[in-house]
Design an enzyme around this catalytic site. Sequence first.
Site, PDB file in Angstrom:
ATOM      1  N   GLY A 148      31.234  47.461  36.980  1.00 25.20           N
ATOM      2  CA  GLY A 148      30.439  46.673  36.060  1.00 25.20           C
ATOM      3  C   GLY A 148      30.501  45.164  36.234  1.00 25.20           C
ATOM      4  O   GLY A 148      29.672  44.453  35.667  1.00 25.20           O
ATOM      5  N   ASP A 149      31.477  44.662  37.011  1.00 19.74           N
ATOM      6  CA  ASP A 149      31.561  43.220  37.275  1.00 19.74           C
ATOM      7  C   ASP A 149      32.136  43.018  38.671  1.00 19.74           C
ATOM      8  O   ASP A 149      33.077  42.263  38.874  1.00 19.74           O
ATOM      9  CB  ASP A 149      32.433  42.536  36.222  1.00 19.74           C
ATOM     10  CG  ASP A 149      32.364  41.012  36.300  1.00 19.74           C
ATOM     11  OD1 ASP A 149      31.441  40.472  36.948  1.00 19.74           O
ATOM     12  OD2 ASP A 149      33.255  40.339  35.728  1.00 19.74           O
ATOM     13  N   LEU A 150      31.551  43.724  39.639  1.00 18.47           N
ATOM     14  CA  LEU A 150      32.164  43.843  40.956  1.00 18.47           C
ATOM     15  C   LEU A 150      31.707  42.728  41.902  1.00 18.47           C
ATOM     16  O   LEU A 150      31.125  42.977  42.956  1.00 18.47           O
ATOM     17  CB  LEU A 150      31.870  45.224  41.549  1.00 18.47           C
ATOM     18  CG  LEU A 150      32.742  45.640  42.736  1.00 18.47           C
ATOM     19  CD1 LEU A 150      34.218  45.617  42.383  1.00 18.47           C
ATOM     20  CD2 LEU A 150      32.327  47.009  43.244  1.00 18.47           C
ATOM     21  N   TRP A 151      31.996  41.485  41.542  1.00 21.72           N
ATOM     22  CA  TRP A 151      31.791  40.413  42.499  1.00 21.72           C
ATOM     23  C   TRP A 151      33.025  40.339  43.404  1.00 21.72           C
ATOM     24  O   TRP A 151      34.071  40.937  43.129  1.00 21.72           O
ATOM     25  CB  TRP A 151      31.500  39.102  41.797  1.00 21.72           C
ATOM     26  CG  TRP A 151      32.639  38.477  41.057  1.00 21.72           C
ATOM     27  CD1 TRP A 151      33.205  38.898  39.892  1.00 21.72           C
ATOM     28  CD2 TRP A 151      33.339  37.283  41.433  1.00 21.72           C
ATOM     29  NE1 TRP A 151      34.217  38.058  39.519  1.00 21.72           N
ATOM     30  CE2 TRP A 151      34.316  37.060  40.438  1.00 21.72           C
ATOM     31  CE3 TRP A 151      33.233  36.384  42.493  1.00 21.72           C
ATOM     32  CZ2 TRP A 151      35.191  35.961  40.487  1.00 21.72           C
ATOM     33  CZ3 TRP A 151      34.095  35.299  42.539  1.00 21.72           C
ATOM     34  CH2 TRP A 151      35.055  35.104  41.552  1.00 21.72           C
TER      35      TRP A 151
ATOM     36  N   ASN B  25      36.661  39.924  42.291  1.00 21.79           N
ATOM     37  CA  ASN B  25      37.317  41.022  41.577  1.00 21.79           C
ATOM     38  C   ASN B  25      37.735  42.152  42.514  1.00 21.79           C
ATOM     39  O   ASN B  25      38.053  43.249  42.062  1.00 21.79           O
ATOM     40  CB  ASN B  25      36.406  41.560  40.472  1.00 21.79           C
ATOM     41  CG  ASN B  25      36.408  40.655  39.253  1.00 21.79           C
ATOM     42  OD1 ASN B  25      37.263  39.785  39.118  1.00 21.79           O
ATOM     43  ND2 ASN B  25      35.430  40.842  38.380  1.00 21.79           N
TER      44      ASN B  25
END
Length: 288
Positions: free
Chosen positions: A195-198, A201
């Site tokens: 869900g926030d896989l930049w 991370n």
Amino acid sequence: MSQPTPAPPPAAAIAAAASSEVRSCTPLGSSHAWTLHRGELADGRPFFAKVADGCAEALGSEAAGLRWLAEAPGGAAVPEVLAADEGVLVLELVREHRADAEAAAELGRRLALTHRAGAPSFGASRPGWLATLPLDNTPGERWPEWYARRRLLPYLRDARDRAHLDSEDVALLERVLSRVAALAGPDEPPARIHGDLWGGNVLWGPEGAVLIDPAAHGGHRETDLAMLELFGAPHLDRILAAYHEAYPLAEGRRARVPLHQLHPLLAHVCLFGRSYRTPLLDAARRLL
């Protein structure tokens, strides 16, 4: 008039949450609404910890998301949650290592298994957070409507209310909102996504990639891949190729990348202001 009780120092808060003495605790600065620390518990386990100055509930949501991602058989590695209590999150410390092409390919294969583990619906049973921004995780049946209603529209309103977008910008994004169903491609079942896989991370440990700081929920699997592409990641081509080999992607994914990037770009506009306005509007225009 009674004075408020001062918050305990970070080491004491970490010790209370972990039910363990803290042998060492080194501050690492701050991020959003929490301070960051690394150290060692009395039993010798090295840890990384976040201690909330505000938005404490976000850390509880992060802990739940890490545990949920860890349940995916053979899936991408996440740090073990050592403790989570009262605005304190204590994780196993990841010893960072240099990324290589084989580790990247292994991440692609294991991320495919995480996504395959699935979710009961789009959304989640718990509230979500993206940094200090709340995420509406109300469950939904079809991704296009859920994404437009629970991800794009709330952040579009927030960005407008903060005066980071003007009326023409809002009108452009509303045109995209009206076309999400046509832009979304073939139906996909709910995937278990980070869900926030930049790229920031993804930590590269000696045994491979470890995913941190999730906003985990049932979502569209292309969202995680589009997020990796938004800000880049080491050996990205190997990650994507190995993923596609393990869990082939529907035809036309490249054209859908800007759609999946709209939400993180909107979030960046809300958090950091108009410096992210241009890439947001560029992504919207590529969809029209």
